[in-house]
Each structure stands twice: as structure tokens, then as C-alpha cells.
Design an enzyme around this catalytic site. Sequence first.
Site, PDB file in Angstrom:
ATOM      1  CB  SER A  21      -0.958  -0.002   1.194  1.00 59.21           C
ATOM      2  OG  SER A  21      -0.271   0.286   2.394  1.00 59.21           O
ATOM      3  CE  LYS A  73      20.905  -9.059   5.537  1.00 61.07           C
ATOM      4  NZ  LYS A  73      19.937  -8.859   6.604  1.00 61.07           N
ATOM      5  CG  HIS A 117       8.628   1.224  12.776  1.00 58.28           C
ATOM      6  ND1 HIS A 117       8.753  -0.145  12.621  1.00 58.28           N
ATOM      7  CD2 HIS A 117       8.266   1.436  14.052  1.00 58.28           C
ATOM      8  CE1 HIS A 117       8.458  -0.726  13.781  1.00 58.28           C
ATOM      9  NE2 HIS A 117       8.163   0.201  14.659  1.00 58.28           N
TER      10      HIS A 117
HETATM   11  C1  GRF Z   1       2.993  -0.811   7.006  1.00 60.94           C
HETATM   12  O1  GRF Z   1       2.332  -0.562   8.225  1.00 60.94           O
HETATM   13  C2  GRF Z   1       4.439  -0.365   7.125  1.00 60.94           C
HETATM   14  O2  GRF Z   1       4.617   0.684   8.041  1.00 60.94           O
HETATM   15  C3  GRF Z   1       5.119  -1.591   7.628  1.00 60.94           C
HETATM   16  O3  GRF Z   1       4.503  -2.635   6.907  1.00 60.94           O
HETATM   17  C4  GRF Z   1       3.111  -2.323   6.767  1.00 60.94           C
HETATM   18  C5  GRF Z   1       2.630  -2.790   5.428  1.00 60.94           C
HETATM   19  O4  GRF Z   1       3.057  -1.889   4.467  1.00 60.94           O
HETATM   20  N1  GRF Z   1       6.541  -1.528   7.414  1.00 60.94           N
HETATM   21  P1  GRF Z   1       2.496  -1.958   2.945  1.00 60.94           P
HETATM   22  O5  GRF Z   1       0.992  -1.852   2.993  1.00 60.94           O
HETATM   23  O6  GRF Z   1       2.932  -3.294   2.373  1.00 60.94           O
HETATM   24  O7  GRF Z   1       3.145  -0.780   2.263  1.00 60.94           O
END
Ligand code: GRF
Length: 205
Positions: A21, A73, A117
Site C-alpha cells: 500500500s 545474505k 515504521h
Molecule cells: C505498514 O504498516 C508499514 O509501516 C510496515 O509494513 C506495513 C505494510 O506496508 N513496514 P504496505 O501496505 O505493504 O506498504
Amino acid sequence: MKPIIQAKKLRLGVLASGRGSNFLAIQQAIAAGRLDAEIAVLLSDQPQAAVLAEAQQLGIRNRAVVPGNFNRKEDYEGRLVEILQAGDTDIVVLAGYMRLVGSVFLRAFPHRIVNIHPALLPAFTGLHAQRQAVEYGVKYSGCTVHLVDNGMDTGPIIRQAVVPVDDDDDEESLAARILVQEHKIYAEVLQLLAEGRVFLEGRKV
Ligand code: GRF
């Protein structure tokens, strides 16, 4: 005559592990003319991540790079860096990317990796930050955009947004309220970077 702002078209490399998102919100800000940038490539560590299909639909270059395909990694991160540099990436945007960034990545993009975050750092680092906030009983929480360093959610803070926590909030309701602010401040921070208005002095941004 110096131009008022040198709105460089910032080239973004976005890393996401899930629904994406924040990736979509960044793309929408670009399409709406609120962000002088372009997404050079979207990378995911999860081959089935919905964000890959979203990027495909938007005609944005996208790749799954799976850590399990690499012995170390460093090799995994080396591959990510290779793809990002091939796309002339200016800023690496972690957007729901659920892995820690290692030294190979940090060396390739010093002070050029940002993360979002869903809490007011330094509170509630790590996973399920929204649940931590609800269980702790805080009255306010929010989200933080920060530069990524070698710690977990410990880099210099660029911008934060605050949301109230209601008595009847659970992890989901709080996460939804915070997400609205995430989508807002991430594009704002990237635009500040595009305008060359973000400066780091010690820990202070
Ligand atoms: C969000 O709350 C972000 O802050 C955290 O992961 C969640 C999902 O993010 N890091 P998204 O919808 O995949 O961008």
C-alpha cells in the site's frame, strides 16, 4: 540564474514484501504531480507478494529476488544492489519490506535508504508495532520515516505523524488509522529529498 528549485526527478528503488500500500501511495503521489520522482524498479523478497502484481499492472519494472536462492545474505544483497544500480536508483525505499538491511546494502547506498515504521520511534520497534502500542496502553501512536542504518528501526528520524489511540482500538483499527498517515508522510519526505532539502547532522535530520 539559479533555478528556484532543482526538482531532480528522483529515481526510486522500492522494496516490499507484501500488499504494497505504501508503494501504491508513492506511485499515486507521482501520478498526481505531488512527487517529482519515478519508480525505477519494485523488488520483493516474496515471489507471491501482491505488490508484484500491482507493479505489473502499473507497468512498473518489478522483480522477485528470493534470499533462499543465495548461499549468503551478502550475495542476496549484492544482487539487489546490482539491479538497483542498473536502474540508476537515487533512493532505496523500504515499504513494508520485512528484512533487515545489511552492510552490503548500506555501503552501496550510504544515507540513501529510507524506511517507514508504524510507530513513533524509538517506541515499539520491530514487528507488530501497532499491537505493542495498543497493549502498552499509549494514548498516541503514529508512524516514522527514517534513514536506515545498521540497526533495526534505529536510523535518524526524518518525519513523524501522530494519531490518537482510542480505548476500543485493536491492532487492526490502529493500523488502519496509522496507515493513512504513512501514505501521506512517505511521499512528503521523498519530495523533500527530491528538492534537496534533507540534511543530516549527526543524528539530526
Ligand atoms: C505498514 O504498516 C508499514 O509501516 C510496515 O509494513 C506495513 C505494510 O506496508 N513496514 P504496505 O501496505 O505493504 O506498504
